[in-house]
Design a protein around this motif. Sequence first.
Motif, PDB file in Angstrom:
ATOM      1  N   SER A  15       0.835  -1.201   0.000  1.00  0.00           N
ATOM      2  CA  SER A  15       0.000   0.000   0.000  1.00  0.00           C
ATOM      3  C   SER A  15       0.869   1.250   0.000  1.00  0.00           C
ATOM      4  O   SER A  15       2.059   1.217   0.328  1.00  0.00           O
ATOM      5  CB  SER A  15      -0.894  -0.025   1.245  1.00  0.00           C
ATOM      6  OG  SER A  15      -1.487   1.229   1.464  1.00  0.00           O
ATOM      7  N   VAL A  16       0.259   2.375  -0.393  1.00  0.00           N
ATOM      8  CA  VAL A  16       0.950   3.665  -0.305  1.00  0.00           C
ATOM      9  C   VAL A  16       1.264   3.976   1.155  1.00  0.00           C
ATOM     10  O   VAL A  16       2.319   4.514   1.499  1.00  0.00           O
ATOM     11  CB  VAL A  16       0.076   4.783  -0.917  1.00  0.00           C
ATOM     12  CG1 VAL A  16       0.730   6.145  -0.700  1.00  0.00           C
ATOM     13  CG2 VAL A  16      -0.129   4.529  -2.405  1.00  0.00           C
ATOM     14  N   LEU A  17       0.321   3.622   2.040  1.00  0.00           N
ATOM     15  CA  LEU A  17       0.543   3.809   3.476  1.00  0.00           C
ATOM     16  C   LEU A  17       1.519   2.761   3.989  1.00  0.00           C
ATOM     17  O   LEU A  17       1.416   1.588   3.629  1.00  0.00           O
ATOM     18  CB  LEU A  17      -0.767   3.650   4.252  1.00  0.00           C
ATOM     19  CG  LEU A  17      -1.808   4.764   4.218  1.00  0.00           C
ATOM     20  CD1 LEU A  17      -3.027   4.334   5.022  1.00  0.00           C
ATOM     21  CD2 LEU A  17      -1.257   6.056   4.774  1.00  0.00           C
ATOM     22  N   THR A  18       2.452   3.134   4.845  1.00  0.00           N
ATOM     23  CA  THR A  18       3.246   2.130   5.552  1.00  0.00           C
ATOM     24  C   THR A  18       2.381   1.567   6.669  1.00  0.00           C
ATOM     25  O   THR A  18       1.350   2.140   7.035  1.00  0.00           O
ATOM     26  CB  THR A  18       4.514   2.745   6.165  1.00  0.00           C
ATOM     27  OG1 THR A  18       4.139   3.629   7.239  1.00  0.00           O
ATOM     28  CG2 THR A  18       5.322   3.502   5.130  1.00  0.00           C
ATOM     29  N   PHE A 180       7.760   7.310   8.472  1.00  0.00           N
ATOM     30  CA  PHE A 180       6.883   8.474   8.588  1.00  0.00           C
ATOM     31  C   PHE A 180       7.238   9.569   7.582  1.00  0.00           C
ATOM     32  O   PHE A 180       6.658  10.651   7.622  1.00  0.00           O
ATOM     33  CB  PHE A 180       6.921   9.020  10.016  1.00  0.00           C
ATOM     34  CG  PHE A 180       6.187   8.150  10.990  1.00  0.00           C
ATOM     35  CD1 PHE A 180       4.806   8.251  11.133  1.00  0.00           C
ATOM     36  CD2 PHE A 180       6.855   7.203  11.735  1.00  0.00           C
ATOM     37  CE1 PHE A 180       4.115   7.446  12.009  1.00  0.00           C
ATOM     38  CE2 PHE A 180       6.175   6.381  12.619  1.00  0.00           C
ATOM     39  CZ  PHE A 180       4.793   6.498  12.757  1.00  0.00           C
ATOM     40  N   ILE A 181       8.192   9.300   6.691  1.00  0.00           N
ATOM     41  CA  ILE A 181       8.505  10.270   5.641  1.00  0.00           C
ATOM     42  C   ILE A 181       7.257  10.465   4.774  1.00  0.00           C
ATOM     43  O   ILE A 181       6.630   9.506   4.333  1.00  0.00           O
ATOM     44  CB  ILE A 181       9.699   9.806   4.795  1.00  0.00           C
ATOM     45  CG1 ILE A 181      10.984   9.872   5.634  1.00  0.00           C
ATOM     46  CG2 ILE A 181       9.850  10.650   3.528  1.00  0.00           C
ATOM     47  CD1 ILE A 181      12.208   9.346   4.935  1.00  0.00           C
ATOM     48  N   GLY A 182       6.888  11.726   4.573  1.00  0.00           N
ATOM     49  CA  GLY A 182       5.665  12.025   3.835  1.00  0.00           C
ATOM     50  C   GLY A 182       4.473  12.312   4.729  1.00  0.00           C
ATOM     51  O   GLY A 182       3.437  12.794   4.270  1.00  0.00           O
ATOM     52  N   SER A 183       4.623  12.031   6.039  1.00  0.00           N
ATOM     53  CA  SER A 183       3.529  12.285   6.979  1.00  0.00           C
ATOM     54  C   SER A 183       3.434  13.769   7.310  1.00  0.00           C
ATOM     55  O   SER A 183       4.439  14.486   7.323  1.00  0.00           O
ATOM     56  CB  SER A 183       3.753  11.506   8.281  1.00  0.00           C
ATOM     57  OG  SER A 183       3.677  10.124   8.052  1.00  0.00           O
ATOM     58  N   SER A 184       2.225  14.218   7.585  1.00  0.00           N
ATOM     59  CA  SER A 184       2.010  15.603   7.999  1.00  0.00           C
ATOM     60  C   SER A 184       2.233  15.737   9.492  1.00  0.00           C
ATOM     61  O   SER A 184       1.890  14.839  10.265  1.00  0.00           O
ATOM     62  CB  SER A 184       0.576  16.038   7.657  1.00  0.00           C
ATOM     63  OG  SER A 184       0.358  15.971   6.269  1.00  0.00           O
ATOM     64  N   VAL A 185       2.826  16.867   9.892  1.00  0.00           N
ATOM     65  CA  VAL A 185       3.070  17.114  11.318  1.00  0.00           C
ATOM     66  C   VAL A 185       2.725  18.561  11.653  1.00  0.00           C
ATOM     67  O   VAL A 185       2.721  19.437  10.782  1.00  0.00           O
ATOM     68  CB  VAL A 185       4.549  16.861  11.707  1.00  0.00           C
ATOM     69  CG1 VAL A 185       4.901  15.400  11.594  1.00  0.00           C
ATOM     70  CG2 VAL A 185       5.488  17.714  10.873  1.00  0.00           C
TER      71      VAL A 185
END
Length: 224
Positions: A15-18, A180-185
């Motif tokens: 998936s695109v999501l880890t 978490f690379i690509g995650s919003s923070v």
Amino acid sequence: DLEKGAEIAKEHENSVLTIFQLVEEIKRENKDEYSNMLETSLISYSLGKWLGFNENELKEICEASLLSSILAYVGFDKELKIKEMLSGLENISEDVLEGALSSHERTDGSGYPKGLTKDDIHPYARVIGVAEVYQLLTTENELRKKLSAFEAVKLMEREYITKLDVKTLYVFLHRIGSKFIGSSVRLSDGNSGEIVFVPENEVSMPYIKLKDGKVINLQSDEHK
């Protein structure tokens, strides 16, 4: 239903999501005990894969993780005639049962039910132990505020190095940040952005790309 964690992990491997981002989605949408159990099982699967366990072992780690969570939920905190009291044990391996029963052991001997240390702890339990601690730290409950993934990593580096298996913890801490690379923070100053890089030497302080395009390094004195 002990195979549920492994089934979900396999479904989302490409998936695109880890899997760790999937765990965060589950946290946002569900706050029940069963979801917590599944989260730990999914984290155990990822960590087991990083450590090189084969597919059958990964399936068994997920089963042991869910069984461990169930035993904790119903109050089996000691190994009191569990084999006599549980039905269906013929459907799981001895490794699954042993992994579940020893997941709360700690390498310094401070765990339970037997106070085992280091190599005496089952390999599955060493994986589940790390996953359970991370899941607990990143889940809000009545006693503690939820930590972010990066706050949890920092705490585990500082306080669990003598309690959890060193090799397992090392692999976990040095691999999780990249998931978490690509995650919003959202940062403490109110700005928000996206994680674009996670340095291995300081996993808890990634590089963030702000909405205006500026990239900040949380290791720098200005932004620490």
